[in-house]
Design a protein around this motif. Structure first.
Motif, PDB file in Angstrom:
ATOM      1  N   ASP A 205      36.815  21.988 -44.403  1.00  8.45           N
ATOM      2  CA  ASP A 205      36.827  21.802 -45.994  1.00  8.45           C
ATOM      3  C   ASP A 205      38.068  21.608 -46.046  1.00  8.45           C
ATOM      4  O   ASP A 205      38.851  21.826 -45.694  1.00  8.45           O
ATOM      5  N   PRO A 206      38.031  20.736 -47.753  1.00 10.34           N
ATOM      6  CA  PRO A 206      39.490  21.194 -48.653  1.00 10.34           C
ATOM      7  C   PRO A 206      39.907  21.296 -49.345  1.00 10.34           C
ATOM      8  O   PRO A 206      41.127  21.753 -49.065  1.00 10.34           O
ATOM      9  N   HIS A 207      39.598  22.412 -49.357  1.00 11.39           N
ATOM     10  CA  HIS A 207      39.998  24.171 -49.901  1.00 11.39           C
ATOM     11  C   HIS A 207      40.520  24.151 -51.292  1.00 11.39           C
ATOM     12  O   HIS A 207      40.058  24.894 -51.875  1.00 11.39           O
ATOM     13  N   PHE A 208      40.802  23.370 -51.898  1.00 15.54           N
ATOM     14  CA  PHE A 208      41.835  22.660 -52.990  1.00 15.54           C
ATOM     15  C   PHE A 208      41.374  22.377 -53.832  1.00 15.54           C
ATOM     16  O   PHE A 208      40.290  21.987 -53.258  1.00 15.54           O
ATOM     17  N   THR A 209      41.961  22.083 -54.419  1.00 13.58           N
ATOM     18  CA  THR A 209      41.107  21.285 -56.576  1.00 13.58           C
ATOM     19  C   THR A 209      41.348  20.059 -56.172  1.00 13.58           C
ATOM     20  O   THR A 209      42.140  19.367 -55.994  1.00 13.58           O
TER      21      THR A 209
END
Lengths: 242, 179
Positions: A121-125
Motif C-alpha cells: 500500500d502507498p501508506h502516505f497521503t
C-alpha cells in the motif's frame, strides 16, 4: 600480485577493484541492491536513495559510497527493507502512478522494486499533482505524471547524446522535468527515438509510441520473476524496441 | 464445529471487478462458504451490516455514501481489508483528482461530445461527490491490503485461506501486482 580486496554484503564477501562503489562491486558479483536512479553506464546520482544500505551503523547510498576493505554492509535486513518501502511509498504518492492505466506496467522498475521490497500500500497521503502529458513528438510521448526525477534521461541526453534535451527545473517539492526547446515541447527539440535518453527511463514517463501493450500480461518483464533475477529495465530496453 | 466467520463485502468507487475476481475462485467458493457466512454483500443483497469478523472493501471513496458505508464497515468489522487498486490508491476513478470537480462535471454533462440537454445532475437522491477520490486508508484504519486490478482469484484465495487459518499472510511472487 596484490590480494583481492573485499567487503561483506549481508556477511557474504564481495570482491572489489580500486575506484568501485559498493554498487559497482555488488553488480559485478551478481548481488542485487535495489535501485532506481542508478544505471552502471552513467555517473552515480545518489538521488533516489532506494539503494540505501547500512555501513558501520550509518545509512549511505550504495551507488555513491566507495567500497573499502573490510566494510560490513547491511543490505537485505528487515530494517533496511522497511526504509526502502517508505521511500517507494513516497515516490508513489508524489506522482500519479496509475498502474492499471499505464502501458509500462509489468515492465516498470518502480513497480518491480516496490514488489521486491514488499510494498502492498502507498501508506502516505496522495499528492495527486496536476501534471501534463507531452505527446508532441512523433515517436515518443512523455507522461510527466510518472516521472520520479531519477535524471537518467537528463544524464543520457547530456553525456551520451550530447543534446541536453532534458533538465530539472524548480527546487525541493517543486522540482520537475523540463524539455529544453523553444516551446518546452518535446516535438520542438532535436530529441530522437534512437537517442540513449529514449532507452533509459525506469518508469512509464518516456514512452515509445506505437509499441504499447505489445506484450501480453503474463509475459512482461517482471511478470514471472523478480527484478533481482531479471535485472533493470534499461538492460532490456534495446531488445524490446528493436 | 466452530462458528463460521462472518464476512461482509462492498464495492465503493470500484467497477465490481474485484468482486468478479472473488467469484473467479470458482468451485473453491464451496470451501469458502463452509468457513464463512456472508453478511452484507452484493452476493447476498443484504443492505445493512451486522457484527462481522471480516470486511472486504473494493473501490475508493468518491462520494458521501462511500464514506458512510466505509465507516459502517469499520465500525462493525474486526478486520478490514482494502481489496484492489481503487481501495488502495484510488485507482482509475482518482485520475479525476488532478482536475477540479466542477471541471469534470462540466466536461461530462455540459461541454462533452454528444451531450444533449446539458445539465449537471442534481437530484437529491444522488450522493454528493467528494472533491477528490480517496483511498480507503485515508478515511478509516485498514488492517490488510490486497493489491491488483483486480487481485487474481488465486491471490484472493491465498489471502483468505491464510487469514482464516490464522497464519501470516504471504503471497507467491506472481500473485502480487498493481495492475
Amino acid at each position: 600480485m596484490s590480494e583481492n580486496k573485499a567487503f561483506t554484503l549481508d556477511a557474504k564477501p564481495i570482491e572489489f577493484q580500486d575506484g568501485d562503489t559498493i554498487m559497482d562491486a555488488a553488480l559485478r558479483a551478481g548481488a542485487y541492491i535495489p535501485h532506481l536512479c542508478h544505471n552502471p553506464e552513467f555517473e552515480p546520482h545518489g538521488s533516489c536513495r532506494v539503494c540505501v544500505v547500512g555501513v558501520n551503523g550509518r545509512r549511505v547510498s550504495a551507488c555513491t559510497q566507495p567500497a573499502t576493505e573490510g566494510l560490513e554492509v547491511e543490505n537485505n535486513s528487515e530494517a533496511i527493507k522497511q526504509e526502502r518501502r517508505a521511500l517507494l511509498q513516497m515516490l508513489f504518492v508524489e506522482g500519479n502512478h496509475v498502474c492499471p492505466g499505464c502501458e509500462k506496467s509489468g515492465a516498470c522498475q518502480l513497480q518491480a522494486v516496490a514488489y521486491y521490497v514488499g510494498m502492498l500500500d502507498p501508506h502516505f497521503t496522495h499528492f495527486f499533482p496536476r501534471r501534463l502529458v507531452d505527446a508532441s513528438h512523433a515517436e515518443v510521448a512523455i507522461d510527466f505524471n510518472r516521472c520520479i526525477l531519477c535524471e537518467l534521461c537528463v544524464r543520457a541526453s547530456c553525456d551520451v547524446d550530447k543534446k541536453n534535451v532534458f533538465s530539472i527545473s524548480g527546487r525541493g517539492i517543486g522540482s520537475h522535468l523540463v524539455i529544453n526547446s523553444p516551446s518546452g515541447k518535446l516535438g520542438d527539440s532535436d530529441f530522437s527515438v534512437n537517442d540513449k535518453a529514449a532507452q533509459v527511463c525506469p518508469v512509464g514517463a518516456i514512452l515509445h509510441k506505437h509499441t504499447g501493450y505489445d506484450r501480453p500480461i503474463g509475459e512482461r518483464l517482471y511478470d514471472r520473476q523478480p527484478i533481482s533475477v531479471v535485472g533493470d529495465v534499461a538492460e532490456h530496453e534495446g531488445k524490446d524496441h528493436g | 464445529m466452530a462458528e463460521k466467520i462472518r464476512l461482509a463485502t462492498a464495492s465503493l468507487a470500484g467497477c465490481f471487478g474485484c468482486h468478479m475476481s472473488l467469484l473467479d475462485i470458482d468451485e473453491r467458493f464451496l470451501e469458502l462458504v463452509e468457513l464463512v457466512e456472508f453478511d452484507r454483500s452484493p452476493f447476498t443483497d443484504i443492505k445493512t451490516i451486522g457484527e462481522c469478523d471480516l470486511g472486504i472493501i473494493e473501490g475508493g471513496v468518491a462520494n458521501e455514501e462511500n464514506v458512510e458505508v466505509l465507516r459502517e464497515f469499520r465500525k462493525h468489522c474486526k478486520v478490514l481489508v482494502a481489496m484492489g487498486a481503487c481501495a488502495i490508491n484510488g485507482g482509475i476513478p482518482a485520475m479525476r483528482n488532478q482536475f477540479e470537480l466542477r471541471e469534470c462535471l462540466e466536461e461530462s454533462y455540459i461541454d462533452g461530445v454528444g451531450v444533449v440537454n446539458p445539465h449537471i445532475p442534481d437530484d437529491p437522491e444522488i450522493p454528493m461527490l467528494l472533491n477528490k477520490v480517496h483511498p480507503i486508508y485515508e478515511v478509516v484504519k485498514v488492517d490488510y491490503f490486497l493489491p491488483g486490478c483486480p487481485p487474481s482469484a488465486d491471490a484472493i484465495w491465498t489471502f483468505l485461506t491464510e487469514l482464516l487459518a490464522g497464519e501470516p499472510i504471504s503471497f507467491p511472487y506472481t500473485q502480487i501486482h498493481y495492475d
